[in-house]
Design an enzyme around this catalytic site. Structure first.
Site, PDB file in Angstrom:
ATOM      1  N   GLU A 181     -19.556  21.842 -25.372  1.00  0.00           N
ATOM      2  CA  GLU A 181     -19.303  20.672 -24.516  1.00  0.00           C
ATOM      3  C   GLU A 181     -20.303  19.572 -24.845  1.00  0.00           C
ATOM      4  O   GLU A 181     -20.023  18.659 -25.575  1.00  0.00           O
ATOM      5  CB  GLU A 181     -19.346  21.056 -23.031  1.00  0.00           C
ATOM      6  CG  GLU A 181     -18.042  21.699 -22.569  1.00  0.00           C
ATOM      7  CD  GLU A 181     -17.978  21.891 -21.065  1.00  0.00           C
ATOM      8  OE1 GLU A 181     -18.231  20.925 -20.327  1.00  0.00           O
ATOM      9  OE2 GLU A 181     -17.683  23.019 -20.628  1.00  0.00           O
ATOM     10  N   GLU A 214     -24.741  27.002 -13.724  1.00  0.00           N
ATOM     11  CA  GLU A 214     -23.466  26.357 -13.404  1.00  0.00           C
ATOM     12  C   GLU A 214     -22.830  26.975 -12.169  1.00  0.00           C
ATOM     13  O   GLU A 214     -22.343  26.272 -11.290  1.00  0.00           O
ATOM     14  CB  GLU A 214     -22.523  26.476 -14.604  1.00  0.00           C
ATOM     15  CG  GLU A 214     -21.200  25.788 -14.421  1.00  0.00           C
ATOM     16  CD  GLU A 214     -20.393  25.763 -15.712  1.00  0.00           C
ATOM     17  OE1 GLU A 214     -19.427  24.975 -15.781  1.00  0.00           O
ATOM     18  OE2 GLU A 214     -20.723  26.516 -16.646  1.00  0.00           O
TER      19      GLU A 214
END
Length: 957
Positions: A445, A720
């Site tokens: 990402e 996360e």
């Protein structure tokens, strides 16, 4: 008196940046004075100030936070400036000299865009030799290389930054950098060489298969080197068709997979270059802060895993690379693979998904100091293969890289786990503020997700001077909106991500610039971003009106309360809070922020319009989501939180909504269930509405789900998911497990605002005036914070003595004031700097159980005996789990013998399971169920009440 922290557009001595409106700022320190009475700026073309081009004169309207220079700037020119300040006690000072230097401005380029005549996948080095015929007075290189570049002059790297020209919406604008190369040039023959790498411009990046060539298909370079001789004459060495290309020793690489470097490769052939067709219209002097090596750390251990691997443990999840020294024989291939966590003691990197995250180096037999050129990694552990001989940690250095941001805030408390949590949030910012506010930096990402950036922006501005960083990100955001009718993509730059327009994510367009304005007090950020802010809200208004939704936002895709734990569908990441409610709440919030920004910028008609829109949205939300008696129809922590934080609650119903949040938390066993939307505001809302005790409970919980759950499992950054790693050390099988994902680090903002109590105010932004409202809790014995704010250094600390007395120390900087609100106090008994309130000369008043003080610049020590008991006393009504965790209880044998007479038998078999099952229940509340002897309970009350208070509360006398 001393004047420090001289900044131009909140940068120290910026070279070659886009300045637009040039604005100066400074901080005054080391004075007993309270306020500035006048100031004077001088700007000169020379450091001796013999060629002054601007003199403000002595003026009483100069603001240290931002003074706009009313002078037209010339290209490629260095300007020197200083400021003189007069104070209200007669103090006077002149600052040292600061400078800024302009880039090319509107000056045309001499150079051509050149493209190497090589296969587009071959990493090139472009260069030429050139002759200088005299002594050099100054020399500047103006460079843009695509995708990424590094420049060397006569074999020496130009500048100390990496990843130029950085990451932005290349289809809209291209940044060029300016380098001072004066000391690198010789009278005679010189060599310039510029290596090019893929980056996100043409390398593998983004979603949808992680395609390559998202912005361009070939390497390109533009360069002007302007040399000025001591006689004043100039010569320009520019990129043109006389330059040549060679093949780089960087054989391949991208931001996901890493880099392959072959030191044995020698490019004996040179290749021609051709003119590229990129044009000059998109070129703009840099906005990106330099990305530099900010820290260096040494590995803490060499691990030999059960699988036979050799792994370096850095002791810290970090972003950057390993620099290593090697004497490896010719042809030796050394491979470094990067990961965040071990599994079963072995190296692991499956959570990186398709990213290889490796560095491969082929040695040429020479001693070498090695590091990557065009990639970076997020990692704690590095598996090393091919290393000749025994591995030594002394041969490796972890280079921590991020944008060149000044750290300005610190927090420390009596609890080591809380301190580690704060450091985890800070490391999350270090790791993810690499030109973009990335959401994760280890896997495939590394993109600038708007939602993560938005929820963390308040914390970011407390931790670091983030003005320049967000100025660039906001500029990119506005550029991406231009062709989208105000719609904001989910990531900026948008690369090939197709989603966007989600509440909370796209609202980064309004919330980030507002937070930046609040922290730094410079309305230039609102001026730059106003069209972006307005464009986003106009998009929502159009969507609302086209759908006939009556000022509710009920259309489009939304991420919801991302990764919340209260969703009915365990397979969904969107949480259990109604998405239309979340979207409409942000509709209200963003339109309100646009109205505020318009008012500050003097756009009164727009302020009135967006204020009316905001009020209409609030009324529509009340009609749709509140009962006529004030009950919120959505019973989630996040719904209550954003209703209160975003001012959605009618005044008459506020107490009921606050109570609803409290009840919801008790139903959830005082554990959070919020996701990306609710978490940033939950603790703040609790503290602002009289329930700081619950906010502290959420902070100090150490079982799942909580912040300290990760800390106890060894986290050194923010995860996360709340349980990205399970209690047994296994990584969560649900996937999407970045272990450096800073969004939940937003708890640090509550720590600054509520533990330390330092709150900037809208009526005097930039910390010119603050609300100091610390909220002590016995579970932390002390806490202290420092913030080097835009106006100067604030300090706030408190402690609770062994007798339960409260002590505070505040430092308020020159030119600032504070409204102080101290809890559980009687102002008539308060001692301030050794004096009673009446003798101190300080204004104050009593408001319920709080004392309100008005403080000016200075140092204040305040002590008082609180009006409520801060020291904890135990009894049979105390939660049993709390008793069984207390050392004073456990050490008292006679007390424990007495407790065993009434403790349920189930405690003997599995005490941890039993205590977890009963939650906050006490022996007294359990007595009927387990038929306890009330006489024994009464004896327990006497024994528990007799325990020394300092031992019960673990406070030294």
């Amino acid at each position: 008196m001393k004047i420090i922290r001289l900044k131009t557009n909140r940068m120290t001595n910026p070279l070659g940046f886009t300045l637009d409106k040039t604005r100066f700022s400074y901080v005054v320190t080391e004075t007993e004075a309270k306020n500035q009475t006048a100031a004077r700026y001088e700007v000169s073309l020379d450091e001796a100030f013999s060629n002054v081009i601007y003199d403000s004169g002595k003026r009483d309207d100069i603001d240290s936070l931002a003074f706009e220079l009313p002078t037209e700037l010339q290209p490629r020119t260095r300007y020197y400036w200083h400021v003189e300040v007069w104070a209200d006690n007669g103090d006077h000072a002149v600052s040292e000299t600061a400078w800024f230097e302009t880039a090319k401005l509107d000056e045309p380029w001499n150079g051509l865009w050149i493209v190497p005549d090589l296969d587009k996948d071959v990493h090139p080095v472009l260069g030429r030799t050139f002759e200088l015929t005299g002594e050099v007075a100054s020399a500047r290189a103006y460079v843009c290389g695509l995708g990424l570049y590094e420049m060397q002059v006569n074999g020496v790297k130009a500048g100390d930054e990496y990843f130029a020209p950085h990451f932005n919406a290349y289809q809209k604008w291209l940044q060029y950098q300016t380098y001072d190369v004066t000391e690198m040039l010789f009278n005679g023959e010189n060599q310039v060489s510029i290596s090019l790498g893929n980056g996100l411009y043409k390398g593998r990046f983004g979603f949808d298969g992680h395609a390559a060539e998202l912005y361009g298909s070939e390497f390109a370079l533009l360069c002007d080197i302007v040399v000025t001789y001591i006689d004043g004459s100039t010569v320009v060495i520019s990129s043109d068709r006389s330059w040549t290309a060679t093949k780089s020793k960087v054989m391949s690489g991208n931001l996901y997979d890493g880099e392959v470097y072959d030191a044995t490769f020698e490019s004996s052939e040179s290749f021609a270059v051709r003119e590229g067709n990129l044009g000059y219209e998109r070129l703009k002097a840099r906005l990106s802060l330099p990305v530099v090596v900010k820290q260096e750390i040494t590995p803490i251990e060499v691990i030999h895993t059960p699988a036979g691997e050799t792994v370096l443990d850095m002791g810290q999840n970090m972003v950057g690379w390993l620099r290593f020294r090697t004497y490896a024989p010719n042809g030796t291939v050394i491979r470094l693979q990067h990961g965040e966590v071990l599994q079963d003691g072995n190296f692991y990197r499956e959570n990186l998904r398709t990213a290889k995250a490796e560095y491969i180096y082929k040695a040429d037999g020479q001693e070498a100091v090695v590091r990557p050129y065009f990639t970076f990694y997020g990692f704690r552990y590095v598996k090393v293969e091919g290393w000749p001989g025994e591995l030594s940690i002394e041969d490796f250095t972890g280079c921590v890289i991020y944008s060149d941001l000044e750290e300005i805030g610190t927090i420390e408390t009596s609890d080591p786990n809380v301190n580690r949590l704060f450091q985890n949030a800070l490391w999350g910012q270090r790791g993810n503020f690499l030109d973009l506010p990335t959401d994760c930096n280890q896997r495939d990402e590394k993109m600038g997700w708007t939602g993560d950036a938005q929820v963390f922006s308040g914390t970011a501005c407390f931790n670091m001077d983030s003005y320049g960083f967000y100025r660039k990100y906001g500029y990119d955001m506005g550029k991406e909106q231009e062709d989208r009718g105000g719609w904001v993509p989910s990531v900026v730059p948008a690369v090939n991500v197709k989603t966007g327009g989600s509440s909370a994510w796209a609202d980064a367009a309004t919330i980030i610039p507002w937070n930046v304005y609040l922290h730094y007090g410079d309305k230039a950020i609102l001026e730059q971003q106003f069209d972006s802010m307005k464009g986003w809200v106009d998009y929502i208004i159009r969507s609302d009106e086209q759908a006939g939704s009556r000022r509710l936002w009920t259309t489009g895709f939304h991420f919801g309360d991302w990764l919340a734990l209260d969703g009915s569908d365990p397979g969904s990441s969107m949480g259990g809070t109604d998405i239309d409610f979340i979207a409409s709440a942000y509709y209200r919030h963003s339109s309100q922020l646009v109205a505020k920004a318009a008012r500050i910028l003097g756009k009164s008609e727009l302020a009135e319009y967006y204020g009316r829109i905001s009020d209409e949205v609030k009324a529509a939300i009340e009609d749709e989501f509140f009962s006529k008696n004030g009950r919120l129809t959505i019973n989630t922590q996040t719904a209550f939180t954003i209703a209160l934080h975003m001012d959605l609650v009618p005044d008459a119903f506020r107490a009921r909504i606050v109570e609803g949040l409290r009840n919801r938390l008790h139903l959830d066993r005082k554990h959070l269930k919020t996701g990306f939307v609710g978490t940033p505001y939950l603790s703040r809302v609790l503290s602002e509405n009289g329930f700081s005790d619950l906010a502290y409970t959420l902070l100090l919980n150490d079982d799942y789900p909580s912040w300290l759950y990760a800390v106890k499992l060894g986290a050194t950054t923010i995860w996360e998911r709340w349980n990205s790693i399970l209690p047994d050390g296994k990584i969560n099988p649900m996937g999407m497990n970045s272990l450096n994902h800073y969004a939940y680090g937003s708890i640090a903002e509550w720590m600054y605002r509520s533990i330390a109590g330092i709150n900037p105010t809208e009526d005097a932004p930039g910390f010119r005036r603050v609300l100091l409202s610390p909220q002590p809790d016995l579970r932390l014995k002390w806490a202290k914070a420092q913030i080097q704010s835009a106006v100067g250094l604030y300090e706030s600390e408190w402690s609770i003595s062994g007798e339960g007395h409260l002590s505070y120390r505040f430092v308020i900087p020159f030119g600032a004031t504070a409204s102080v609100k101290l809890p559980d106090s009687d102002i008539t008994t308060m001692i301030i700097n050794g004096q009673e309130i009446g003798e101190s000369g300080i204004e104050g008043m009593q408001e319920g159980d709080k004392s309100l003080l008005e403080l000016t610049s200075g140092v204040y020590e305040i002590k008082y005996v609180p009006t409520k008991e801060y020291m904890k006393r135990f009894s049979s009504k105390t939660p049993l789990a709390e008793l069984m965790r207390n050392e004073a209880v456990l050490r008292n044998e006679s007390l424990m013998d007495l407790m065993k007479k009434v403790l349920p038998r189930r405690m003997e078999h599995n005490p941890d399971e039993f205590l977890t099952a009963i939650g906050d229940a006490s022996l007294r509340s359990l007595s009927g169920h387990f038929q306890m002897d009330t006489g024994v309970l009464d004896q327990l009350d006497e024994r528990l009440n007799a325990l020394p208070l300092n031992e019960v509360n673990n406070i030294e006398k």
